[in-house]
Design an enzyme around this catalytic site. Structure first.
Site, PDB file in Angstrom:
ATOM      1  N   VAL A 172       0.840  -1.191   0.000  1.00 13.73           N
ATOM      2  CA  VAL A 172       0.000   0.000   0.000  1.00 13.73           C
ATOM      3  C   VAL A 172       0.880   1.248   0.000  1.00 13.73           C
ATOM      4  CG1 VAL A 172      -1.795   1.278   1.248  1.00 13.73           C
ATOM      5  CG2 VAL A 172      -1.818  -1.228   1.245  1.00 13.73           C
ATOM      6  N   LEU A 173       0.498   2.221  -0.818  1.00 16.63           N
ATOM      7  CA  LEU A 173       1.172   3.516  -0.834  1.00 16.63           C
ATOM      8  C   LEU A 173       0.250   4.556  -0.218  1.00 16.63           C
ATOM      9  CD1 LEU A 173       3.385   5.544  -1.750  1.00 16.63           C
ATOM     10  CD2 LEU A 173       2.130   5.724  -3.934  1.00 16.63           C
ATOM     11  N   GLY A 178       1.225  11.963   6.658  1.00 20.88           N
ATOM     12  CA  GLY A 178       1.140  12.670   7.932  1.00 20.88           C
ATOM     13  C   GLY A 178       1.987  12.008   9.001  1.00 20.88           C
ATOM     14  N   TRP A 179       1.417  11.841  10.179  1.00 17.89           N
ATOM     15  CA  TRP A 179       2.128  11.219  11.293  1.00 17.89           C
ATOM     16  C   TRP A 179       1.933   9.699  11.313  1.00 17.89           C
ATOM     17  CZ3 TRP A 179      -0.338  16.018  11.989  1.00 17.89           C
ATOM     18  CH2 TRP A 179       0.512  17.083  12.319  1.00 17.89           C
ATOM     19  N   THR A 198       5.747  11.909   2.983  1.00 21.34           N
ATOM     20  CA  THR A 198       5.343  13.194   3.525  1.00 21.34           C
ATOM     21  C   THR A 198       6.396  14.232   3.162  1.00 21.34           C
ATOM     22  OG1 THR A 198       4.848  14.448   5.550  1.00 21.34           O
ATOM     23  CG2 THR A 198       6.431  12.646   5.749  1.00 21.34           C
ATOM     24  N   SER A 200       6.986  16.703   5.392  1.00 22.20           N
ATOM     25  CA  SER A 200       7.267  17.279   6.709  1.00 22.20           C
ATOM     26  C   SER A 200       8.288  16.427   7.459  1.00 22.20           C
ATOM     27  CB  SER A 200       5.977  17.390   7.524  1.00 22.20           C
ATOM     28  OG  SER A 200       6.261  17.618   8.892  1.00 22.20           O
ATOM     29  N   CYS A 355     -12.881  27.564  10.171  1.00 23.93           N
ATOM     30  CA  CYS A 355     -13.063  26.401   9.299  1.00 23.93           C
ATOM     31  C   CYS A 355     -14.286  25.588   9.722  1.00 23.93           C
ATOM     32  CB  CYS A 355     -11.812  25.530   9.300  1.00 23.93           C
ATOM     33  SG  CYS A 355     -10.418  26.274   8.417  1.00 23.93           S
TER      34      CYS A 355
END
Length: 383
Positions: A172-173, A178-179, A198, A200, A355
């Site tokens: 799976v890609l 994220g974290w 990611t 980050s 938001c």
């Protein structure tokens, strides 16, 4: 709040800019210096002219500067958007300048791709750990049967896995991992191997730590540099950073990496219209160079590359998610206040509240779109 900012509502002069703002608010259910939770308490006489001249940028920055306050910014934003004030919040020149800039330049090029990671996601894991739940999901939860944020995020992760029809041993890609939320969940509960990417550094470091005992690889990499083949591909809360000039490249990349019998799940915030624009305050302080896709953008960009199998909208759930994040943020802020300043606190409160109001007003959507390469047979999307 700066010491010279607060003059007090009763001392504010009745100027022409104030008259214009009051006229815009008329009928919205939001008042100046009223007693309702959604009312604005204005402390600085220049607030009105600043908002008129700078639009949403001036509104957000003046809140960060302590020029005004509001008990329920989410309700204020909801009522203003439902009233149609949002149509006047950004000046036509701002929209034109963004269209011109994004037309001449690729604001989400590979050279600029890491900007949002450095500006927002790298701000501090300690802050996000206190704002989010244990899954560290920084995207909309699925509240159909959930009562808590953690239940909603677990339900969202499991919904994605079910839509991908994961089976043990699959590769799976996770584009924009994220974290490591989806990577950890899929590897731990569905016995698959996951490669997550990611932009980050802070996210990558924590994701590797969280997935250390699992068949998960976390890469600091741009999606355009990916190679190989994956049985399933998923992207949760990343497409908002792709940009309209790169939509075709994005879907070409997914098509190239996906086998004939593969599935791809796209989870993204969506815009109600196809105008190429961006909120200047969000662009400056939260998600630099981000832009929301419309349904047309996704349909056109994926056409000729992938077959759309299913489209689900649960944008109303983002309201609940954002408000849960806001409660967490307020509750745990004293634990990290020594590392951040008051301006950062107000910035996050404004961002989460506004938001939430936008999703409540149905000005923003949350879509999960399932794609295949046209494999034979029927696709039944779980709900």
């Amino acid at each position: 709040m700066t010491s010279d900012a607060r003059i007090g509502p009763v001392a504010l002069p009745r100027t022409r800019p104030r008259y214009i703002i009051e006229k815009l608010l008329n009928g919205s259910g939001v008042s100046l210096n009223g007693n309702a939770p959604q009312d604005l308490q204005v402390y600085h006489p220049d607030f009105f002219s600043r908002v008129l001249h700078q639009g949403t940028l001036g509104l957000g920055e003046s809140y960060m500067d302590g020029w005004w306050n509001c008990e329920r910014i989410d309700e204020m934003a909801y009522r203003l958007l439902r009233h149609g004030v949002g149509k006047h919040a950004r000046k036509p020149t701002e929209r034109l300048m963004y269209r011109l800039q994004s037309g001449f330049f690729n604001l989400q090029s590979k050279a600029r791709a890491y900007m949002v990671g450095e500006a927002h996601y790298d701000l501090g894991n300690d802050l996000f750990e206190r704002m989010l739940d244990e899954t560290m999901c920084y995207s909309c939860g699925y509240w159909k049967e959930a009562e808590t944020l953690h239940q909603a995020q677990r339900a969202k992760l499991e919904l994605a896995c079910r839509k991908l029809e994961l089976r043990p041993g699959m590769r799976v890609l996770d584009i924009g991992c994220g974290w490591g939320s989806l990577a950890e969940h899929a590897a731990r509960h569905h016995d698959v191997e996951v490669t997550g990417i990611t932009i980050s550094k802070e996210q990558a470091a924590l994701a590797r730590e969280r997935c250390a005992d699992l068949p998960v690889e976390i890469l600091l990499q741009d999606y355009r540099d990916l190679g190989g083949t994956f049985d399933r591909i998923v992207s949760i809360g990343m497409f908002e950073h792709v940009g309209h000039r790169n939509y075709a490249t994005y879907f070409e990349t997914v098509e190239r990496l996906l086998p004939d019998d593969g599935l791809f799940l796209l989870h993204t915030i969506g815009s109600n219209n196809s105008e190429i624009s961006i909120d200047p305050w969000i662009n400056r302080y939260i998600f630099p160079n981000g832009v929301l896709p419309s349904a047309m953008h996704i349909a056109r960009a994926s056409e000729g590359h992938l077959l759309m199998e299913d489209w689900q909208n649960f944008g109303a759930d983002y309201d609940h998610t954002l408000m849960a994040w806001l409660r967490n943020f307020d509750t745990h802020w004293p634990e990290i206040a020594h590392r951040y300043n008051e301006r950062t606190r107000r910035m996050f409160r404004y961002y989460l509240s506004v938001c939430a109001g936008a999703f409540r007003a149905r000005n923003l959507q949350l879509w999960q779109v399932a794609f295949s390469r046209g494999r034979p047979g029927r696709y039944d999307a779980p709900r």
